[in-house]
Design an enzyme around this catalytic site. Structure first.
Site, mmCIF file in Angstrom:
data_model
loop_
_atom_site.group_PDB
_atom_site.id
_atom_site.type_symbol
_atom_site.label_atom_id
_atom_site.label_comp_id
_atom_site.label_asym_id
_atom_site.label_seq_id
_atom_site.Cartn_x
_atom_site.Cartn_y
_atom_site.Cartn_z
ATOM 1 C CB CYS A 47 -0.856 0.059 1.266
ATOM 2 S SG CYS A 47 -1.736 -1.435 1.656
ATOM 3 C CB CYS A 48 2.035 3.869 -1.497
ATOM 4 S SG CYS A 48 1.648 3.849 -3.260
ATOM 5 C CD1 TRP A 49 -2.110 10.166 -1.832
ATOM 6 C CD2 TRP A 49 -2.671 9.446 0.198
ATOM 7 N NE1 TRP A 49 -3.149 10.943 -1.388
ATOM 8 C CE2 TRP A 49 -3.511 10.533 -0.122
ATOM 9 C CE3 TRP A 49 -2.846 8.839 1.443
ATOM 10 C CZ2 TRP A 49 -4.500 11.007 0.719
ATOM 11 C CZ3 TRP A 49 -3.828 9.317 2.292
ATOM 12 C CH2 TRP A 49 -4.645 10.399 1.919
#
Length: 143
Positions: free
Chosen positions: A64-66
């Site tokens: 996950c990231c933004w």
């Protein structure tokens, strides 16, 4: 199943992913912002989770990231990893079925808790297609 999970921040559903996976009976290995001993930058954290899959320490990973884009790029640089950025259950099902994806990439910005559950339901219910054309496409990625 042993699943590596990486996030570059604790925003959105990052921590909830770990809880949801454990509630479903999975063993979770954490990276990045989810592990105080590690660097939390998306490139390093998501690559570490992907390496867990490629090197057999985990069967699958969630990165996950933004936006989820960097997470998927970092994971896909690891040979043997097929990371798919999924924003809904239909895409997660297709990623497992047609692409035999072994890493789920998520956006911490757009995935809500109800959507997370929908995506995970589809991801874990999905299985790789045995259709010769689908198998050939996946095999082509390994060459």
């Amino acid at each position: 199943m042993r699943i590596a999970v990486a996030a570059d921040s604790l925003d959105g559903v990052a921590a909830r992913i770990v809880g949801e996976l454990r509630e479903r009976g999975h063993e979770v290995v954490t990276h990045g912002a989810l592990n105080e001993a590690e660097r939390d930058d998306w490139a390093w954290a998501c690559e570490a989770a992907a390496r867990d899959v490629a090197e057999g320490r985990a069967e699958q990973a969630v990165v996950c990231c933004w936006t989820g884009t960097g997470a998927s790029i970092a994971a896909n640089k690891v040979r043997g990893v097929r990371a798919a950025l999924c924003a809904d259950g239909y895409t997660a099902d297709g990623a497992r079925r047609w692409n035999d994806a072994n890493v789920l990439a998520l956006s911490l910005r757009v995935v809500s808790e109800p959507l997370l559950k929908e995506i995970l339901d589809a991801w874990f219910a999905g299985t790789a297609s045995t259709d010769p054309a689908d198998v050939a496409n996946v095999e082509h990625l390994e060459t």
